[in-house]
Design a protein around this motif. Sequence first.
Motif, PDB file in Angstrom:
ATOM      1  N   LEU A   1      37.159  48.835  53.171  1.00  0.00           N
ATOM      2  CA  LEU A   1      36.642  47.192  52.811  1.00  0.00           C
ATOM      3  C   LEU A   1      37.178  47.251  51.398  1.00  0.00           C
ATOM      4  N   ALA A   2      37.030  48.280  50.490  1.00  0.00           N
ATOM      5  CA  ALA A   2      37.132  47.824  49.022  1.00  0.00           C
ATOM      6  C   ALA A   2      38.439  47.621  48.907  1.00  0.00           C
TER       7      ALA A   2
ATOM      8  N   THR B   1      32.576  43.868  39.334  1.00  0.00           N
ATOM      9  CA  THR B   1      32.582  45.372  39.324  1.00  0.00           C
ATOM     10  C   THR B   1      31.513  45.814  40.109  1.00  0.00           C
ATOM     11  N   VAL B   2      30.540  45.529  40.026  1.00  0.00           N
ATOM     12  CA  VAL B   2      29.450  46.123  40.992  1.00  0.00           C
ATOM     13  C   VAL B   2      29.573  46.064  42.356  1.00  0.00           C
ATOM     14  N   VAL B   3      29.897  44.660  42.711  1.00  0.00           N
ATOM     15  CA  VAL B   3      30.300  44.198  44.099  1.00  0.00           C
ATOM     16  C   VAL B   3      31.470  45.471  44.607  1.00  0.00           C
ATOM     17  N   GLY B   4      32.699  45.492  43.814  1.00  0.00           N
ATOM     18  CA  GLY B   4      33.574  46.279  44.127  1.00  0.00           C
ATOM     19  C   GLY B   4      33.388  47.883  44.107  1.00  0.00           C
ATOM     20  N   VAL B   5      32.599  48.303  43.269  1.00  0.00           N
ATOM     21  CA  VAL B   5      32.195  49.611  43.305  1.00  0.00           C
ATOM     22  C   VAL B   5      31.025  49.923  44.705  1.00  0.00           C
TER      23      VAL B   5
ATOM     24  N   ALA C   1      31.392  48.285  47.440  1.00  0.00           N
ATOM     25  CA  ALA C   1      32.064  48.354  48.517  1.00  0.00           C
ATOM     26  C   ALA C   1      32.811  49.702  48.662  1.00  0.00           C
ATOM     27  N   LEU C   2      33.429  50.066  47.508  1.00  0.00           N
ATOM     28  CA  LEU C   2      34.087  51.400  47.678  1.00  0.00           C
ATOM     29  C   LEU C   2      33.350  52.470  48.098  1.00  0.00           C
TER      30      LEU C   2
END
Length: 99
Positions: free
Chosen positions: A27-28, A14-18, A20-21
Amino acid sequence: MKLCFDRRVVIALTVVGVGALAFSPALAVSLLPLLIVAVCPLSMLFMMRGMSSGGHCTTGTGPGAEDKQLSQQATSDVQAELRELKEQQAAELAGRSRA
Protein backbone atom coordinates in the motif's frame (compact mmCIF):
# COMPACT_ATOMS: atom_id res chain seq x y z
CA MET A 1 15.22 25.97 -6.74
CA LYS A 2 13.42 26.98 -3.57
CA LEU A 3 10.17 25.24 -2.75
CA CYS A 4 7.73 26.51 -0.18
CA PHE A 5 5.92 23.73 1.64
CA ASP A 6 4.07 23.98 4.91
CA ARG A 7 6.02 22.05 7.53
CA ARG A 8 2.84 20.66 9.12
CA VAL A 9 1.70 19.16 5.82
CA VAL A 10 5.06 17.55 5.15
CA ILE A 11 5.17 16.07 8.66
CA ALA A 12 1.58 14.79 8.45
CA LEU A 13 2.11 13.17 5.05
CA THR A 14 5.38 11.65 6.24
CA VAL A 15 3.57 10.12 9.20
CA VAL A 16 0.89 8.74 6.87
CA GLY A 17 3.58 7.31 4.57
CA VAL A 18 5.53 5.70 7.41
CA GLY A 19 2.31 4.34 8.90
CA ALA A 20 1.30 2.85 5.57
CA LEU A 21 4.79 1.38 5.17
CA ALA A 22 4.58 -0.20 8.63
CA PHE A 23 1.16 -1.74 8.10
CA SER A 24 1.26 -2.60 4.41
CA PRO A 25 4.40 -2.07 2.31
CA ALA A 26 2.48 -2.73 -0.91
CA LEU A 27 0.00 0.00 0.00
CA ALA A 28 2.85 2.39 0.83
CA VAL A 29 4.41 1.91 -2.62
CA SER A 30 1.13 2.75 -4.35
CA LEU A 31 0.37 5.57 -1.89
CA LEU A 32 3.76 7.33 -2.25
CA PRO A 33 3.01 9.13 -5.57
CA LEU A 34 -0.31 10.37 -4.19
CA LEU A 35 1.38 11.70 -1.06
CA ILE A 36 4.04 13.48 -3.10
CA VAL A 37 1.42 15.10 -5.33
CA ALA A 38 -0.74 16.07 -2.32
CA VAL A 39 2.04 18.09 -0.66
CA CYS A 40 1.66 21.14 -2.91
CA PRO A 41 -2.12 21.71 -2.82
CA LEU A 42 -2.38 20.90 0.88
CA SER A 43 0.48 23.29 1.67
CA MET A 44 -1.24 25.99 -0.36
CA LEU A 45 -4.50 25.49 1.54
CA PHE A 46 -2.79 25.67 4.92
CA MET A 47 -0.82 28.77 3.95
CA MET A 48 -3.88 30.56 2.56
CA ARG A 49 -5.89 29.69 5.66
CA GLY A 50 -3.06 30.88 7.87
CA MET A 51 -2.82 34.20 6.07
CA SER A 52 -6.56 34.88 6.18
CA SER A 53 -6.93 33.94 9.85
CA GLY A 54 -4.14 36.13 11.13
CA GLY A 55 -1.09 33.93 10.64
CA HIS A 56 0.91 36.47 8.65
CA CYS A 57 -1.56 39.25 7.95
CA THR A 58 -2.54 40.56 11.34
CA THR A 59 -5.38 42.92 12.07
CA GLY A 60 -5.71 44.20 15.58
CA THR A 61 -2.72 44.71 17.81
CA GLY A 62 0.72 44.14 16.37
CA PRO A 63 2.71 45.23 13.34
CA GLY A 64 -0.32 45.13 11.03
CA ALA A 65 -2.30 47.42 13.33
CA GLU A 66 0.59 49.91 13.44
CA ASP A 67 0.76 49.94 9.64
CA LYS A 68 -2.98 50.55 9.46
CA GLN A 69 -2.72 53.40 11.99
CA LEU A 70 0.14 54.97 10.05
CA SER A 71 -1.84 54.65 6.84
CA GLN A 72 -4.89 56.31 8.40
CA GLN A 73 -2.70 59.09 9.82
CA ALA A 74 -1.06 59.65 6.43
CA THR A 75 -4.49 59.77 4.78
CA SER A 76 -5.79 62.34 7.23
CA ASP A 77 -2.59 64.41 6.82
CA VAL A 78 -2.97 64.43 3.04
CA GLN A 79 -6.65 65.37 3.33
CA ALA A 80 -5.80 68.26 5.67
CA GLU A 81 -3.09 69.47 3.29
CA LEU A 82 -5.52 69.26 0.37
CA ARG A 83 -8.05 71.39 2.26
CA GLU A 84 -5.38 74.00 2.98
CA LEU A 85 -4.31 74.10 -0.66
CA LYS A 86 -7.91 74.50 -1.81
CA GLU A 87 -8.38 77.38 0.64
CA GLN A 88 -5.17 79.04 -0.61
CA GLN A 89 -6.25 78.59 -4.21
CA ALA A 90 -9.68 80.05 -3.47
CA ALA A 91 -8.07 83.02 -1.71
CA GLU A 92 -5.71 83.63 -4.66
CA LEU A 93 -8.58 83.44 -7.16
CA ALA A 94 -10.62 85.84 -5.03
CA GLY A 95 -7.63 88.25 -4.87
CA ARG A 96 -7.17 88.13 -8.66
CA SER A 97 -10.84 88.74 -9.35
CA ARG A 98 -10.78 91.87 -7.14
CA ALA A 99 -7.76 93.30 -8.89
